[in-house]
Design a protein around this motif. Structure first.
Motif, mmCIF file in Angstrom:
data_model
loop_
_atom_site.group_PDB
_atom_site.id
_atom_site.type_symbol
_atom_site.label_atom_id
_atom_site.label_comp_id
_atom_site.label_asym_id
_atom_site.label_seq_id
_atom_site.Cartn_x
_atom_site.Cartn_y
_atom_site.Cartn_z
ATOM 1 N N LYS A 1 22.777 23.787 20.925
ATOM 2 C CA LYS A 1 24.069 24.350 20.517
ATOM 3 C C LYS A 1 25.208 23.380 20.829
ATOM 4 C CE LYS A 1 27.411 27.869 21.924
ATOM 5 N NZ LYS A 1 27.681 29.018 22.828
ATOM 6 N N TRP A 2 25.244 22.871 22.061
ATOM 7 C CA TRP A 2 26.334 21.985 22.463
ATOM 8 C C TRP A 2 26.179 20.588 21.863
ATOM 9 C CZ3 TRP A 2 30.175 24.736 23.678
ATOM 10 C CH2 TRP A 2 30.019 25.928 24.386
ATOM 11 N N TYR A 3 24.933 20.172 21.670
ATOM 12 C CA TYR A 3 24.697 18.865 21.042
ATOM 13 C C TYR A 3 25.211 18.876 19.606
ATOM 14 C CZ TYR A 3 22.332 14.654 19.450
ATOM 15 O OH TYR A 3 22.073 13.406 18.926
ATOM 16 N N LYS A 4 24.943 19.953 18.878
ATOM 17 C CA LYS A 4 25.433 20.064 17.502
ATOM 18 C C LYS A 4 26.961 19.997 17.457
ATOM 19 C CE LYS A 4 21.764 22.911 15.441
ATOM 20 N NZ LYS A 4 21.468 24.255 14.880
ATOM 21 N N LEU A 5 27.600 20.692 18.373
ATOM 22 C CA LEU A 5 29.069 20.691 18.394
ATOM 23 C C LEU A 5 29.609 19.303 18.733
ATOM 24 C CD1 LEU A 5 29.703 24.159 20.050
ATOM 25 C CD2 LEU A 5 30.444 23.455 17.764
ATOM 26 N N ALA A 6 28.923 18.602 19.648
ATOM 27 C CA ALA A 6 29.346 17.239 19.991
ATOM 28 C C ALA A 6 29.224 16.325 18.772
ATOM 29 C CB ALA A 6 28.504 16.699 21.143
ATOM 30 N N ARG A 7 28.132 16.475 18.007
ATOM 31 C CA ARG A 7 27.968 15.658 16.811
ATOM 32 C C ARG A 7 28.980 16.038 15.736
ATOM 33 N NH1 ARG A 7 26.237 11.106 17.908
ATOM 34 N NH2 ARG A 7 26.452 10.833 15.657
ATOM 35 N N SER A 8 29.384 17.306 15.688
ATOM 36 C CA SER A 8 30.397 17.703 14.709
ATOM 37 C C SER A 8 31.735 17.037 15.022
ATOM 38 C CB SER A 8 30.544 19.224 14.664
ATOM 39 O OG SER A 8 31.242 19.717 15.787
ATOM 40 N N ILE A 9 32.007 16.809 16.315
ATOM 41 C CA ILE A 9 33.219 16.072 16.701
ATOM 42 C C ILE A 9 33.161 14.664 16.131
ATOM 43 C CG2 ILE A 9 34.585 15.166 18.629
ATOM 44 C CD1 ILE A 9 33.439 17.465 20.341
ATOM 45 N N VAL A 10 31.978 14.036 16.233
ATOM 46 C CA VAL A 10 31.788 12.682 15.706
ATOM 47 C C VAL A 10 32.089 12.652 14.207
ATOM 48 C CG1 VAL A 10 30.101 10.840 15.283
ATOM 49 C CG2 VAL A 10 30.080 12.073 17.467
ATOM 50 N N PHE A 11 31.558 13.636 13.475
ATOM 51 C CA PHE A 11 31.738 13.669 12.022
ATOM 52 C C PHE A 11 33.195 13.964 11.662
ATOM 53 C CE2 PHE A 11 31.401 14.873 7.666
ATOM 54 C CZ PHE A 11 30.211 14.343 7.184
ATOM 55 N N TYR A 12 33.785 14.940 12.319
ATOM 56 C CA TYR A 12 35.162 15.339 12.014
ATOM 57 C C TYR A 12 36.135 14.188 12.285
ATOM 58 C CZ TYR A 12 39.222 18.475 11.660
ATOM 59 O OH TYR A 12 40.395 19.079 11.283
ATOM 60 N N THR A 13 35.986 13.542 13.432
ATOM 61 C CA THR A 13 36.894 12.433 13.782
ATOM 62 C C THR A 13 36.681 11.238 12.872
ATOM 63 O OG1 THR A 13 35.339 11.737 15.523
ATOM 64 C CG2 THR A 13 37.213 13.100 16.191
ATOM 65 N N ASN A 14 35.465 11.058 12.370
ATOM 66 C CA ASN A 14 35.211 9.986 11.413
ATOM 67 C C ASN A 14 36.021 10.213 10.145
ATOM 68 O OD1 ASN A 14 33.410 9.089 8.871
ATOM 69 N ND2 ASN A 14 33.072 7.657 10.539
ATOM 70 N N ASN A 15 36.034 11.459 9.665
ATOM 71 C CA ASN A 15 36.829 11.800 8.482
ATOM 72 C C ASN A 15 38.320 11.606 8.740
ATOM 73 O OD1 ASN A 15 35.236 13.402 6.089
ATOM 74 N ND2 ASN A 15 34.177 13.590 8.036
ATOM 75 N N LEU A 16 38.779 12.100 9.879
ATOM 76 C CA LEU A 16 40.199 11.990 10.209
ATOM 77 C C LEU A 16 40.607 10.530 10.387
ATOM 78 C CD1 LEU A 16 42.706 13.650 10.658
ATOM 79 C CD2 LEU A 16 42.050 13.982 13.040
ATOM 80 N N ASN A 17 39.706 9.762 10.979
ATOM 81 C CA ASN A 17 39.970 8.343 11.196
ATOM 82 C C ASN A 17 40.159 7.607 9.873
ATOM 83 O OD1 ASN A 17 40.248 6.282 13.178
ATOM 84 N ND2 ASN A 17 38.267 5.482 12.574
ATOM 85 N N LYS A 18 39.315 7.925 8.891
ATOM 86 C CA LYS A 18 39.439 7.301 7.568
ATOM 87 C C LYS A 18 40.794 7.640 6.931
ATOM 88 C CE LYS A 18 34.637 6.764 6.013
ATOM 89 N NZ LYS A 18 34.157 6.356 7.315
ATOM 90 N N LEU A 19 41.240 8.880 7.106
ATOM 91 C CA LEU A 19 42.535 9.286 6.562
ATOM 92 C C LEU A 19 43.672 8.525 7.239
ATOM 93 C CD1 LEU A 19 41.930 13.120 6.315
ATOM 94 C CD2 LEU A 19 42.446 11.604 4.390
ATOM 95 N N PHE A 20 43.626 8.431 8.570
ATOM 96 C CA PHE A 20 44.667 7.712 9.305
ATOM 97 C C PHE A 20 44.726 6.242 8.881
ATOM 98 C CE2 PHE A 20 44.455 10.786 13.168
ATOM 99 C CZ PHE A 20 45.304 11.664 12.507
ATOM 100 N N GLU A 21 43.539 5.626 8.724
ATOM 101 C CA GLU A 21 43.496 4.220 8.308
ATOM 102 C C GLU A 21 44.097 4.051 6.915
ATOM 103 O OE1 GLU A 21 39.741 2.295 8.565
ATOM 104 O OE2 GLU A 21 39.635 2.384 10.752
ATOM 105 N N SER A 22 43.747 4.956 5.991
ATOM 106 C CA SER A 22 44.238 4.851 4.620
ATOM 107 C C SER A 22 45.749 5.028 4.548
ATOM 108 C CB SER A 22 43.552 5.882 3.724
ATOM 109 O OG SER A 22 43.947 7.200 4.061
ATOM 110 N N LYS A 23 46.297 5.815 5.471
ATOM 111 C CA LYS A 23 47.738 6.061 5.501
ATOM 112 C C LYS A 23 48.464 5.112 6.461
ATOM 113 C CE LYS A 23 46.972 10.921 4.326
ATOM 114 N NZ LYS A 23 47.542 10.872 2.972
ATOM 115 N N LYS A 24 47.699 4.161 7.032
ATOM 116 C CA LYS A 24 48.223 3.124 7.932
ATOM 117 C C LYS A 24 48.949 3.723 9.135
ATOM 118 C CE LYS A 24 48.502 -0.263 4.210
ATOM 119 N NZ LYS A 24 49.324 -1.229 3.444
#
Length: 343
Positions: free
Chosen positions: A108-131
Motif C-alpha cells: 500500500k505505502w510502496y504504491k503511494l511512494a511510486r505515485s509520488i515519483v510519477f506525479y512529480t515527473n509530470n509536474l517537473n515536465k510542466l515546470f521545465e516547459s514553462k521555464k
C-alpha cells in the motif's frame, strides 16, 4: 510510434514492476483527480521499458497543472512526507514479521511512494516547459526523494525474500518474477510457479495497463503486442550524438554501458558511463565515471543531480546513446556544448 512514448527504462523485476504499475494506475487516491488508465511495459532480459499513452498524457498534464494552480502542493507535501514515513515503518514490519498482512501494508505505502515519483515527473515536465526554474528544482528534490526511498525500501526487503526462499527451497531471484497474486499464494501456502514459466518471464513479457485493466502477455502474444504497439526503431550510423548539458566539462575515454547491476560491476574508474538513465541503484558506477551520457532525463533527473554533486561532465536526453554506443567505443564528451563525438 504515434500512440506511445517511452517514459523510462530500468532494470526492474516483474513483481516490483507490476506493483509499481498498479500504483501509477491508482495514483494519489482521493486527494487528486490525476489517474493513469494506460501504460505499456515491455521487459527484455530484465530491462523494462515503460511507455505512456500519448492520447491520455495531455489530459493528465492539464489536471496536474490545474491542481498546482489551485494550491494542491500545500496539501501534498505533508501528505507525501507521511506516506514515505509509513513506507519506512512498513518495511521494518515486514522484516520483523513477514506475514501476508504486513506485506500487504508495505505494498500500500510502496504504491503511494511510486505515485509520488510519477506525479512529480509530470509536474517537473510542466515546470521545465514553462521555464519555472525554482519550481523545477524544488519538485525535482521531491521526485528524487521518493525515487530513492521507494527503491531503498524494496531493496531492504531482500532478507525477507531470502528467508522465504530458504523455507520453501526456492531462489529469491525466482520469486521476483511471480505476479502479486502468485506471490501471496506462495507466501501463504508455499505454492510455486513453474520454473519454465519464470524463465520465460525473465527473458520477455509485456504488461499492458489498458483502460485501467492489467493485462499480462508471454510468448507469441507478447511479441505480437510489442510489434503492433511499439515496432522497433531503425538506428542510422552517426559520428556525433547530441543532448542537453546537465553538468559542464569535457572528458575522453572508453564507453561502459551500464543499465543493470551486473553491468555496474564491470565499470572501471575513468570510463565514460552510458546509460538509458542512471538510478540510485547504479550510484556506485556513476561515481567512477569520468563523464556520463544518458538517453533520458531533464535537469532534475538522477544523472543530472549526481553529476552536479560530484562535478562529473554530463550530457542527458540524447534519446539513443545507449543504442548507438557499445562497450569499448572511444568517445569525446563535450558537456559544454552537449555533443558526444565517436572517435
Amino acid at each position: 510510434m504515434d500512440k506511445w512514448k517511452l517514459l523510462v527504462a530500468r532494470e526492474t523485476v516483474l513483481l516490483e514492476r507490476y506493483i509499481r504499475v498498479e500504483g501509477y494506475r491508482d495514483m494519489l487516491g482521493a486527494p487528486s483527480k490525476v489517474k493513469v488508465g494506460n501504460l505499456l511495459v515491455i521487459n527484455q532480459d530484465g530491462i523494462t521499458s515503460q511507455y505512456v499513452y500519448l492520447p491520455e498524457t495531455a489530459k493528465r498534464l492539464d489536471l496536474v497543472w490545474a491542481e498546482y494552480q489551485q494550491g494542491y502542493l500545500k496539501k501534498f507535501f505533508p501528505l507525501w512526507s507521511g506516506e514515505l514515513e509509513e513506507l519506512k515503518k512498513s518495511t521494518k514490519a515486514v522484516l520483523a514479521n513477514g506475514t501476508a498482512k504486513n506485506f500487504s501494508i508495505f505494498i500500500k505505502w510502496y504504491k503511494l511512494a511510486r505515485s509520488i515519483v510519477f506525479y512529480t515527473n509530470n509536474l517537473n515536465k510542466l515546470f521545465e516547459s514553462k521555464k519555472l526554474k525554482k519550481e523545477t528544482l524544488a519538485i525535482g528534490e521531491w521526485h528524487e526523494k521518493a525515487e530513492v526511498e521507494s527503491s531503498a525500501a524494496w531493496d531492504a526487503l531482500m532478507p525477507f525474500f531470502e528467508k522465504l526462499g530458504r523455507k520453501h527451497k526456492t531462489s529469491p531471484a525466482e520469486l521476483m518474477f511471480y505476479l502479486p497474486k502468485e506471490f501471496f499464494k506462495f507466501l501463504q501456502e508455499g505454492k510455486k510457479v513453474g520454473e519454465k514459466i519464470l524463465q520465460e518471464r525473465k527473458k520477455h513479457y509485456v504488461l499492458w495497463l489498458q483502460n485501467g485493466r492489467m493485462k499480462f502477455y508471454l510468448g507469441k502474444q507478447a511479441r505480437q503486442v510489442e510489434m503492433e504497439q511499439v515496432p522497433p526503431e531503425k538506428i542510422a550510423p552517426v559520428k556525433e550524438i547530441k543532448g542537453m548539458v546537465a553538468c559542464r566539462g569535457k572528458a575522453t575515454g572508453k564507453v561502459r554501458v551500464v543499465n543493470t547491476k551486473a553491468q555496474m560491476e564491470r565499470m572501471q574508474a575513468g570510463e565514460i558511463l552510458v546509460s538509458i538513465m542512471t538510478t540510485p541503484r547504479l550510484l556506485a558506477a556513476t561515481k567512477k565515471a569520468s563523464a556520463i551520457i544518458t538517453d533520458e532525463g531533464g535537469i532534475t533527473c538522477h544523472a543530472a543531480i549526481i553529476s552536479r554533486e560530484f562535478k562529473i561532465p554530463c550530457i542527458i536526453g540524447t534519446k539513443n546513446a545507449s543504442k548507438i554506443l557499445k562497450d569499448g567505443d572511444f568517445v569525446e564528451v563535450d558537456a559544454d556544448s552537449g555533443i558526444v563525438k565517436i572517435l
